[in-house]
Design an enzyme around this catalytic site. Sequence first.
Site, PDB file in Angstrom:
ATOM      1  N   ILE A 273      -6.938  14.115 -57.523  1.00 23.61           N
ATOM      2  CA  ILE A 273      -7.851  14.659 -58.538  1.00 23.61           C
ATOM      3  C   ILE A 273      -9.095  13.777 -58.664  1.00 23.61           C
ATOM      4  O   ILE A 273     -10.226  14.268 -58.745  1.00 23.61           O
ATOM      5  CB  ILE A 273      -7.137  14.773 -59.917  1.00 23.61           C
ATOM      6  CG1 ILE A 273      -5.885  15.633 -59.807  1.00 23.61           C
ATOM      7  CG2 ILE A 273      -8.094  15.353 -60.963  1.00 23.61           C
ATOM      8  CD1 ILE A 273      -5.003  15.632 -61.067  1.00 23.61           C
TER       9      ILE A 273
ATOM     10  N   GLY B  41      -3.784   6.887 -53.033  1.00 20.99           N
ATOM     11  CA  GLY B  41      -5.068   7.461 -52.620  1.00 20.99           C
ATOM     12  C   GLY B  41      -5.492   6.923 -51.259  1.00 20.99           C
ATOM     13  O   GLY B  41      -4.890   5.994 -50.728  1.00 20.99           O
TER      14      GLY B  41
ATOM     15  N   ASP C  99      -6.097  -3.463 -58.277  1.00 23.55           N
ATOM     16  CA  ASP C  99      -5.087  -2.918 -59.182  1.00 23.55           C
ATOM     17  C   ASP C  99      -5.684  -2.852 -60.588  1.00 23.55           C
ATOM     18  O   ASP C  99      -6.311  -3.830 -61.033  1.00 23.55           O
ATOM     19  CB  ASP C  99      -3.860  -3.844 -59.151  1.00 23.55           C
ATOM     20  CG  ASP C  99      -2.649  -3.220 -59.817  1.00 23.55           C
ATOM     21  OD1 ASP C  99      -2.781  -2.720 -60.956  1.00 23.55           O
ATOM     22  OD2 ASP C  99      -1.570  -3.247 -59.203  1.00 23.55           O
TER      23      ASP C  99
ATOM     24  N   ALA D 176      -2.696   6.002 -62.019  1.00 17.66           N
ATOM     25  CA  ALA D 176      -1.428   6.028 -62.757  1.00 17.66           C
ATOM     26  C   ALA D 176      -0.250   5.974 -61.807  1.00 17.66           C
ATOM     27  O   ALA D 176      -0.357   6.329 -60.623  1.00 17.66           O
ATOM     28  CB  ALA D 176      -1.334   7.307 -63.601  1.00 17.66           C
TER      29      ALA D 176
ATOM     30  N   TYR E 126       7.505   8.649 -68.056  1.00 19.23           N
ATOM     31  CA  TYR E 126       6.131   8.993 -67.663  1.00 19.23           C
ATOM     32  C   TYR E 126       5.418   9.728 -68.807  1.00 19.23           C
ATOM     33  O   TYR E 126       4.285   9.381 -69.176  1.00 19.23           O
ATOM     34  CB  TYR E 126       6.167   9.857 -66.396  1.00 19.23           C
ATOM     35  CG  TYR E 126       4.857  10.527 -66.065  1.00 19.23           C
ATOM     36  CD1 TYR E 126       3.781   9.801 -65.560  1.00 19.23           C
ATOM     37  CD2 TYR E 126       4.681  11.906 -66.251  1.00 19.23           C
ATOM     38  CE1 TYR E 126       2.570  10.423 -65.262  1.00 19.23           C
ATOM     39  CE2 TYR E 126       3.485  12.534 -65.951  1.00 19.23           C
ATOM     40  CZ  TYR E 126       2.433  11.797 -65.457  1.00 19.23           C
ATOM     41  OH  TYR E 126       1.248  12.409 -65.173  1.00 19.23           O
TER      42      TYR E 126
ATOM     43  N   ASN F 291      -0.129  21.787 -64.180  1.00 17.10           N
ATOM     44  CA  ASN F 291       0.196  21.377 -62.804  1.00 17.10           C
ATOM     45  C   ASN F 291      -1.014  21.595 -61.901  1.00 17.10           C
ATOM     46  O   ASN F 291      -1.384  22.750 -61.649  1.00 17.10           O
ATOM     47  CB  ASN F 291       1.375  22.189 -62.269  1.00 17.10           C
ATOM     48  CG  ASN F 291       2.686  21.639 -62.765  1.00 17.10           C
ATOM     49  OD1 ASN F 291       2.910  21.579 -63.981  1.00 17.10           O
ATOM     50  ND2 ASN F 291       3.526  21.204 -61.855  1.00 17.10           N
TER      51      ASN F 291
ATOM     52  N   VAL G  77       4.207  20.784 -55.320  1.00 16.69           N
ATOM     53  CA  VAL G  77       4.996  21.827 -54.639  1.00 16.69           C
ATOM     54  C   VAL G  77       4.119  22.674 -53.716  1.00 16.69           C
ATOM     55  O   VAL G  77       4.549  23.048 -52.613  1.00 16.69           O
ATOM     56  CB  VAL G  77       5.790  22.697 -55.664  1.00 16.69           C
ATOM     57  CG1 VAL G  77       4.870  23.396 -56.632  1.00 16.69           C
ATOM     58  CG2 VAL G  77       6.677  23.706 -54.974  1.00 16.69           C
TER      59      VAL G  77
ATOM     60  N   ARG H 156      17.230  20.365 -60.088  1.00 14.21           N
ATOM     61  CA  ARG H 156      17.207  18.919 -60.310  1.00 14.21           C
ATOM     62  C   ARG H 156      17.445  18.606 -61.781  1.00 14.21           C
ATOM     63  O   ARG H 156      16.894  19.309 -62.644  1.00 14.21           O
ATOM     64  CB  ARG H 156      15.887  18.342 -59.809  1.00 14.21           C
ATOM     65  CG  ARG H 156      15.882  18.334 -58.275  1.00 14.21           C
ATOM     66  CD  ARG H 156      14.612  17.849 -57.706  1.00 14.21           C
ATOM     67  NE  ARG H 156      13.509  18.782 -57.938  1.00 14.21           N
ATOM     68  CZ  ARG H 156      12.356  18.729 -57.309  1.00 14.21           C
ATOM     69  NH1 ARG H 156      12.148  17.799 -56.413  1.00 14.21           N
ATOM     70  NH2 ARG H 156      11.406  19.593 -57.569  1.00 14.21           N
TER      71      ARG H 156
HETATM   72  P1  NAD Z   1      -2.884  10.527 -57.089  1.00 16.71           P
HETATM   73  O1  NAD Z   1      -1.651   9.699 -56.830  1.00 16.71           O
HETATM   74  O2  NAD Z   1      -3.462  11.282 -55.965  1.00 16.71           O
HETATM   75  O3  NAD Z   1      -4.014   9.643 -57.775  1.00 16.71           O
HETATM   76  C1  NAD Z   1      -3.769   8.447 -58.447  1.00 16.71           C
HETATM   77  C2  NAD Z   1      -4.703   7.395 -57.878  1.00 16.71           C
HETATM   78  O4  NAD Z   1      -4.519   6.182 -58.613  1.00 16.71           O
HETATM   79  C3  NAD Z   1      -4.416   7.076 -56.418  1.00 16.71           C
HETATM   80  O5  NAD Z   1      -5.634   7.014 -55.693  1.00 16.71           O
HETATM   81  C4  NAD Z   1      -3.747   5.701 -56.459  1.00 16.71           C
HETATM   82  O6  NAD Z   1      -3.975   4.956 -55.280  1.00 16.71           O
HETATM   83  C5  NAD Z   1      -4.366   5.101 -57.700  1.00 16.71           C
HETATM   84  N1  NAD Z   1      -3.516   4.105 -58.347  1.00 16.71           N
HETATM   85  C6  NAD Z   1      -2.205   4.203 -58.671  1.00 16.71           C
HETATM   86  N2  NAD Z   1      -1.779   3.062 -59.253  1.00 16.71           N
HETATM   87  C7  NAD Z   1      -2.853   2.226 -59.305  1.00 16.71           C
HETATM   88  C8  NAD Z   1      -3.052   0.901 -59.790  1.00 16.71           C
HETATM   89  N3  NAD Z   1      -2.045   0.197 -60.324  1.00 16.71           N
HETATM   90  N4  NAD Z   1      -4.278   0.366 -59.673  1.00 16.71           N
HETATM   91  C9  NAD Z   1      -5.313   1.063 -59.116  1.00 16.71           C
HETATM   92  N5  NAD Z   1      -5.186   2.305 -58.642  1.00 16.71           N
HETATM   93  C10 NAD Z   1      -3.970   2.894 -58.734  1.00 16.71           C
HETATM   94  O7  NAD Z   1      -2.481  11.516 -58.283  1.00 16.71           O
HETATM   95  P2  NAD Z   1      -3.287  12.699 -58.965  1.00 16.71           P
HETATM   96  O8  NAD Z   1      -2.440  13.911 -58.861  1.00 16.71           O
HETATM   97  O9  NAD Z   1      -4.686  12.741 -58.485  1.00 16.71           O
HETATM   98  O10 NAD Z   1      -3.247  12.240 -60.506  1.00 16.71           O
HETATM   99  C11 NAD Z   1      -4.364  11.671 -61.154  1.00 16.71           C
HETATM  100  C12 NAD Z   1      -4.059  11.546 -62.638  1.00 16.71           C
HETATM  101  O11 NAD Z   1      -3.778  12.842 -63.200  1.00 16.71           O
HETATM  102  C13 NAD Z   1      -2.845  10.685 -62.971  1.00 16.71           C
HETATM  103  O12 NAD Z   1      -3.155   9.905 -64.094  1.00 16.71           O
HETATM  104  C14 NAD Z   1      -1.763  11.686 -63.313  1.00 16.71           C
HETATM  105  O13 NAD Z   1      -0.813  11.159 -64.207  1.00 16.71           O
HETATM  106  C15 NAD Z   1      -2.583  12.804 -63.940  1.00 16.71           C
HETATM  107  N6  NAD Z   1      -1.940  14.110 -63.869  1.00 16.71           N
HETATM  108  C16 NAD Z   1      -1.766  14.730 -62.668  1.00 16.71           C
HETATM  109  C17 NAD Z   1      -1.164  15.993 -62.626  1.00 16.71           C
HETATM  110  C18 NAD Z   1      -0.966  16.739 -61.325  1.00 16.71           C
HETATM  111  O14 NAD Z   1      -0.456  17.858 -61.365  1.00 16.71           O
HETATM  112  N7  NAD Z   1      -1.351  16.188 -60.169  1.00 16.71           N
HETATM  113  C19 NAD Z   1      -0.730  16.592 -63.807  1.00 16.71           C
HETATM  114  C20 NAD Z   1      -0.901  15.916 -65.021  1.00 16.71           C
HETATM  115  C21 NAD Z   1      -1.533  14.684 -65.033  1.00 16.71           C
END
Ligand code: NAD
Length: 320
Positions: A12, A36, A51, A74, A141, A170, A184, A265
């Site tokens: 995202i 990422g 980090d 996250a 979470y 989602n 999914v 699950r």
């Molecule tokens: P993603 O895993 O693709 O993105 C998370 C990014 O954060 C990654 O680039 C990762 O390398 C980086 N990251 C993780 N831990 C880190 C740390 N300790 N220090 C620095 N960077 C770190 O996931 P996403 O789906 O793009 O999710 C982005 C945000 O949206 C998250 O906060 C997630 O909780 C939230 N979210 C996502 C969804 C979904 O459906 N994908 C739904 C609700 C909320």
Amino acid sequence: MKVAVAGGAGFIGSHVCDVLLEAGHEVFVIDDLSSGTRENLDCRIPLHVLDVRSAEAARLIRHERPEALMLLAAQMDVRRSVEDPRFDADVNVGGLLNLVEAGARNGLRRVVFSSTGGAIYGEQDYFPAAESHPTRPCSPYGVSKAAGELYLGYYRQQHGLSYVALRYANVYGPRQSSKGEAGVVAIFCGKLLGDLACTIYGTGEQTRDYVYVGDVARANLAALSCEHVGPVNIGTGVETDVLHLHRKLATISGRGKPPLFAPSRPGEQHRSSVDNGLAQRVLGWRPEVNIDQGLTRTYTYFEKRALRSGTLPVSYSVPQ
Ligand code: NAD
């Protein structure tokens, strides 16, 4: 505006960076690349591989003095959060506090926080859930995201730091990793492209509110400059079940072995959807891509990527 995007190399976050850049903002990214990748990111955007919990990341915020922080980094694996709640809280709460503490004293004015609509409400009393629905997260979470929102409320009160917590449903679309548990759509695309059967857990009648990543990126951009403070749901309000997802993707791909069914699950929610009325009112946002359009765009993206990397089975022919 100078904007720090934590987690900007992720699924995202990279789409958020694209819309910020297009809107003329000055952007830099903090990401440890744990999930990422550099390839997700526009090459014009500086990436600091750090980090979010580190002293270096806090130093960078103090030095760069961004006006806004988009916080997407996250730990977002629900099962991992159950196995290791301390790690989950460390990243999701500790990381937020590290960056916000540094920013609040150094010119930061606005935080756009990636929260969750899927995990914060728990089993819903009604559908779709409004922001006023009780929050009863049933995973660490969900708890850490709720805690993040509460901390931002505290910084608002005590430091005047303005924030929006976007409670995403989602999210799916191009660049999503098929490795996590949440994706999914990405997982099914990968299976279909590999000519493998998709696994459906439970009956497949469990529903989710699937929102396209391009729409979510636009919501982030709108949240940056609006006046609203507090949580805002970002979803479609439409429930789609896994059987429909599978059927639709099988049709788009022109292939698809019958799915395999596995036991559901433990702890999986049966239904989930969020009301986007507040987002319409305060962000002027509504989703523009419906599920069928979004699935077509997503499948096409993964197919092109597989064609480029030569990972398709020899039997694969591109559907007309
Ligand atoms: P993603 O895993 O693709 O993105 C998370 C990014 O954060 C990654 O680039 C990762 O390398 C980086 N990251 C993780 N831990 C880190 C740390 N300790 N220090 C620095 N960077 C770190 O996931 P996403 O789906 O793009 O999710 C982005 C945000 O949206 C998250 O906060 C997630 O909780 C939230 N979210 C996502 C969804 C979904 O459906 N994908 C739904 C609700 C909320």
